[in-house]
Scaffold this motif. Structure first.
Motif, PDB file in Angstrom:
ATOM      1  N   ALA A  33      -0.846  -8.419 -11.087  1.00  0.00           N
ATOM      2  CA  ALA A  33       0.196  -7.530 -11.622  1.00  0.00           C
ATOM      3  C   ALA A  33      -0.116  -6.948 -13.003  1.00  0.00           C
ATOM      4  CB  ALA A  33       1.540  -8.257 -11.638  1.00  0.00           C
ATOM      5  N   PRO A  34      -0.619  -7.725 -13.962  1.00  0.00           N
ATOM      6  CA  PRO A  34      -0.843  -7.166 -15.305  1.00  0.00           C
ATOM      7  C   PRO A  34      -1.973  -6.141 -15.371  1.00  0.00           C
ATOM      8  CG  PRO A  34      -0.678  -9.570 -15.383  1.00  0.00           C
ATOM      9  CD  PRO A  34      -0.834  -9.185 -13.952  1.00  0.00           C
ATOM     10  N   THR A  35      -2.783  -6.043 -14.332  1.00  0.00           N
ATOM     11  CA  THR A  35      -3.866  -5.067 -14.298  1.00  0.00           C
ATOM     12  C   THR A  35      -3.338  -3.748 -13.745  1.00  0.00           C
ATOM     13  OG1 THR A  35      -4.632  -5.442 -12.027  1.00  0.00           O
ATOM     14  CG2 THR A  35      -5.373  -7.008 -13.718  1.00  0.00           C
ATOM     15  N   ASP A  36      -4.217  -2.748 -13.682  1.00  0.00           N
ATOM     16  CA  ASP A  36      -3.852  -1.490 -13.034  1.00  0.00           C
ATOM     17  C   ASP A  36      -4.648  -1.296 -11.746  1.00  0.00           C
ATOM     18  OD1 ASP A  36      -1.696  -0.209 -14.099  1.00  0.00           O
ATOM     19  OD2 ASP A  36      -2.815   0.916 -15.595  1.00  0.00           O
ATOM     20  N   LEU A  37      -5.188  -2.387 -11.209  1.00  0.00           N
ATOM     21  CA  LEU A  37      -5.981  -2.299  -9.989  1.00  0.00           C
ATOM     22  C   LEU A  37      -5.105  -1.884  -8.807  1.00  0.00           C
ATOM     23  CD1 LEU A  37      -8.067  -5.585 -10.368  1.00  0.00           C
ATOM     24  CD2 LEU A  37      -8.844  -3.240 -10.818  1.00  0.00           C
ATOM     25  N   SER A  38      -5.687  -1.083  -7.920  1.00  0.00           N
ATOM     26  CA  SER A  38      -4.984  -0.732  -6.688  1.00  0.00           C
ATOM     27  C   SER A  38      -4.971  -1.945  -5.768  1.00  0.00           C
ATOM     28  CB  SER A  38      -5.681   0.441  -5.991  1.00  0.00           C
ATOM     29  OG  SER A  38      -5.636   1.599  -6.801  1.00  0.00           O
ATOM     30  N   VAL A  39      -3.872  -2.105  -5.036  1.00  0.00           N
ATOM     31  CA  VAL A  39      -3.698  -3.263  -4.168  1.00  0.00           C
ATOM     32  C   VAL A  39      -3.330  -2.788  -2.771  1.00  0.00           C
ATOM     33  CG1 VAL A  39      -2.417  -5.404  -3.775  1.00  0.00           C
ATOM     34  CG2 VAL A  39      -2.901  -4.656  -6.121  1.00  0.00           C
ATOM     35  N   LEU A  40      -3.977  -3.377  -1.764  1.00  0.00           N
ATOM     36  CA  LEU A  40      -3.630  -3.122  -0.365  1.00  0.00           C
ATOM     37  C   LEU A  40      -3.011  -4.390   0.209  1.00  0.00           C
ATOM     38  CD1 LEU A  40      -3.736  -1.252   2.134  1.00  0.00           C
ATOM     39  CD2 LEU A  40      -5.957  -2.289   2.670  1.00  0.00           C
ATOM     40  N   ILE A  41      -1.801  -4.252   0.745  1.00  0.00           N
ATOM     41  CA  ILE A  41      -1.090  -5.380   1.337  1.00  0.00           C
ATOM     42  C   ILE A  41      -1.158  -5.232   2.848  1.00  0.00           C
ATOM     43  CG2 ILE A  41       1.129  -6.561   1.509  1.00  0.00           C
ATOM     44  CD1 ILE A  41       1.722  -5.213  -1.292  1.00  0.00           C
ATOM     45  N   THR A  42      -1.673  -6.257   3.517  1.00  0.00           N
ATOM     46  CA  THR A  42      -1.830  -6.203   4.964  1.00  0.00           C
ATOM     47  C   THR A  42      -0.957  -7.262   5.629  1.00  0.00           C
ATOM     48  OG1 THR A  42      -3.714  -7.747   4.940  1.00  0.00           O
ATOM     49  CG2 THR A  42      -4.217  -5.390   4.706  1.00  0.00           C
ATOM     50  N   GLY A  43      -0.658  -7.025   6.893  1.00  0.00           N
ATOM     51  CA  GLY A  43       0.154  -7.988   7.634  1.00  0.00           C
ATOM     52  C   GLY A  43       0.920  -7.295   8.750  1.00  0.00           C
ATOM     53  N   GLU A  44       1.388  -8.076   9.692  1.00  0.00           N
ATOM     54  CA  GLU A  44       2.138  -7.534  10.820  1.00  0.00           C
ATOM     55  C   GLU A  44       3.466  -6.935  10.353  1.00  0.00           C
ATOM     56  OE1 GLU A  44       2.747 -10.992  13.145  1.00  0.00           O
ATOM     57  OE2 GLU A  44       0.605 -11.388  13.434  1.00  0.00           O
ATOM     58  N   SER A  45       4.031  -6.098  11.201  1.00  0.00           N
ATOM     59  CA  SER A  45       5.371  -5.566  10.916  1.00  0.00           C
ATOM     60  C   SER A  45       6.364  -6.714  10.840  1.00  0.00           C
ATOM     61  CB  SER A  45       5.800  -4.588  12.018  1.00  0.00           C
ATOM     62  OG  SER A  45       4.990  -3.441  12.002  1.00  0.00           O
ATOM     63  N   GLY A  46       7.267  -6.643   9.864  1.00  0.00           N
ATOM     64  CA  GLY A  46       8.331  -7.619   9.769  1.00  0.00           C
ATOM     65  C   GLY A  46       8.010  -8.883   9.002  1.00  0.00           C
ATOM     66  N   VAL A  47       6.821  -8.938   8.342  1.00  0.00           N
ATOM     67  CA  VAL A  47       6.465 -10.168   7.612  1.00  0.00           C
ATOM     68  C   VAL A  47       6.924 -10.139   6.159  1.00  0.00           C
ATOM     69  CG1 VAL A  47       4.497 -10.705   9.093  1.00  0.00           C
ATOM     70  CG2 VAL A  47       4.134  -9.314   7.034  1.00  0.00           C
ATOM     71  N   GLY A  48       7.510  -9.027   5.726  1.00  0.00           N
ATOM     72  CA  GLY A  48       8.007  -8.961   4.352  1.00  0.00           C
ATOM     73  C   GLY A  48       7.022  -8.382   3.360  1.00  0.00           C
ATOM     74  N   LYS A  49       6.147  -7.489   3.834  1.00  0.00           N
ATOM     75  CA  LYS A  49       5.143  -6.890   2.937  1.00  0.00           C
ATOM     76  C   LYS A  49       5.786  -6.139   1.776  1.00  0.00           C
ATOM     77  CE  LYS A  49       2.943  -4.494   6.144  1.00  0.00           C
ATOM     78  NZ  LYS A  49       3.669  -4.919   7.372  1.00  0.00           N
ATOM     79  N   GLU A  50       6.996  -5.594   2.006  1.00  0.00           N
ATOM     80  CA  GLU A  50       7.627  -4.763   0.979  1.00  0.00           C
ATOM     81  C   GLU A  50       8.032  -5.557  -0.263  1.00  0.00           C
ATOM     82  OE1 GLU A  50      10.617  -6.491   3.651  1.00  0.00           O
ATOM     83  OE2 GLU A  50       8.822  -5.297   4.036  1.00  0.00           O
ATOM     84  N   VAL A 151      -0.799   2.566  -7.886  1.00  0.00           N
ATOM     85  CA  VAL A 151      -0.570   2.703  -6.449  1.00  0.00           C
ATOM     86  C   VAL A 151      -0.790   1.365  -5.748  1.00  0.00           C
ATOM     87  CG1 VAL A 151      -1.361   3.791  -4.315  1.00  0.00           C
ATOM     88  CG2 VAL A 151      -1.118   5.158  -6.402  1.00  0.00           C
ATOM     89  N   VAL A 152       0.218   0.968  -4.991  1.00  0.00           N
ATOM     90  CA  VAL A 152       0.125  -0.193  -4.105  1.00  0.00           C
ATOM     91  C   VAL A 152       0.397   0.328  -2.699  1.00  0.00           C
ATOM     92  CG1 VAL A 152       1.028  -2.472  -3.523  1.00  0.00           C
ATOM     93  CG2 VAL A 152       0.957  -1.734  -5.919  1.00  0.00           C
ATOM     94  N   ALA A 153      -0.460  -0.011  -1.751  1.00  0.00           N
ATOM     95  CA  ALA A 153      -0.290   0.457  -0.371  1.00  0.00           C
ATOM     96  C   ALA A 153      -0.127  -0.732   0.563  1.00  0.00           C
ATOM     97  CB  ALA A 153      -1.487   1.298   0.052  1.00  0.00           C
ATOM     98  N   ALA A 154       0.445  -0.466   1.734  1.00  0.00           N
ATOM     99  CA  ALA A 154       0.599  -1.520   2.746  1.00  0.00           C
ATOM    100  C   ALA A 154       0.340  -0.935   4.124  1.00  0.00           C
ATOM    101  CB  ALA A 154       2.001  -2.131   2.683  1.00  0.00           C
ATOM    102  N   THR A 155      -0.106  -1.786   5.029  1.00  0.00           N
ATOM    103  CA  THR A 155      -0.347  -1.349   6.404  1.00  0.00           C
ATOM    104  C   THR A 155      -0.227  -2.521   7.361  1.00  0.00           C
ATOM    105  OG1 THR A 155      -1.909  -0.222   7.878  1.00  0.00           O
ATOM    106  CG2 THR A 155      -2.845  -1.713   6.239  1.00  0.00           C
TER     107      THR A 155
END
Length: 202
Positions: A33-50, A151-155
């Protein structure tokens, strides 16, 4: 972080479960969190990625800025450029005034691009430019606009497979996936099911 601190984070963001893989995912989100690195969050639908981009935002230096979430899969292909990058007055039928897009609205804050794997090829190219150069152009505009958002992305898709099949840009993937956080599904955290059932039944 200590177990007590992780527990506080789970309570704050409504995360249920104690599986090691879930705790690791939370810990990584807090550490990055304290960095500015881009993060990709992966996981099935409904696992609480948001919940994870919200953790990243709240534990970052950008926490006083805007947190903007966009579901890329829910925006029609014809309007996603305007949603993300804004448009100038008269850019298309119905553009009766200039409008800022989500990248501009998230200035100084965090932009969460949910379901990034559903984004069109043209939008992918523009997001890549925004990440590489920190500039965007509104639809119908000619000038570059500087943007400063994390930017934080999820899929829920396997983006590696999407790349192999020509549906996702490899260069964008590498820009987004500087840090990858995998949120485990219920198949990988069966010991958490009783706690989840108890929470849902209250």
């Amino acid at each position: 972080m200590t177990k007590a601190e992780i527990q506080q984070v789970k309570l704050r963001f409504g995360i249920i479960g104690n599986t090691d893989s879930l705790v690791r995912a939370i810990d990584v989100a807090i550490q990055v969190a304290p960095t500015d690195l881009s993060v990709l969050i992966t996981g099935e639908s409904g696992v609480g990625k948001e919940s994870f981009p919200q953790i990243i935002h709240q534990f970052s230096r950008r926490k006083h800025g805007q947190y903007i979430a966009v579901n890329c899969g829910a925006i029609p292909e014809g309007t996603i450029d305007s949603e993300l990058f804004g448009h100038e007055k008269g850019a298309f039928t119905g553009a009766i005034s200039t409008r800022k897009g989500r990248f501009e609205l998230a200035q100084g804050g965090t932009l969460f691009l949910d379901e990034i794997g559903d984004m069109s090829a043209s939008a992918q190219a523009k997001v890549l430019r925004a990440l590489q150069e920190n500039v965007i152009q509104r639809v119908g505009g000619e000038r570059d606009i500087k943007v400063d958002c994390r930017v934080v992305a999820a899929t829920n898709k396997d983006l590696r497979k999407e790349i192999e099949e020509g549906r996702f840009r490899e260069d964008l993937y590498h820009r987004l996936a500087v840090i990858i956080i995998n949120v485990p599904g219920l198949n990988d955290r069966k010991e958490d099911i009783p706690a989840l059932v108890g929470h849902l039944s209250t």
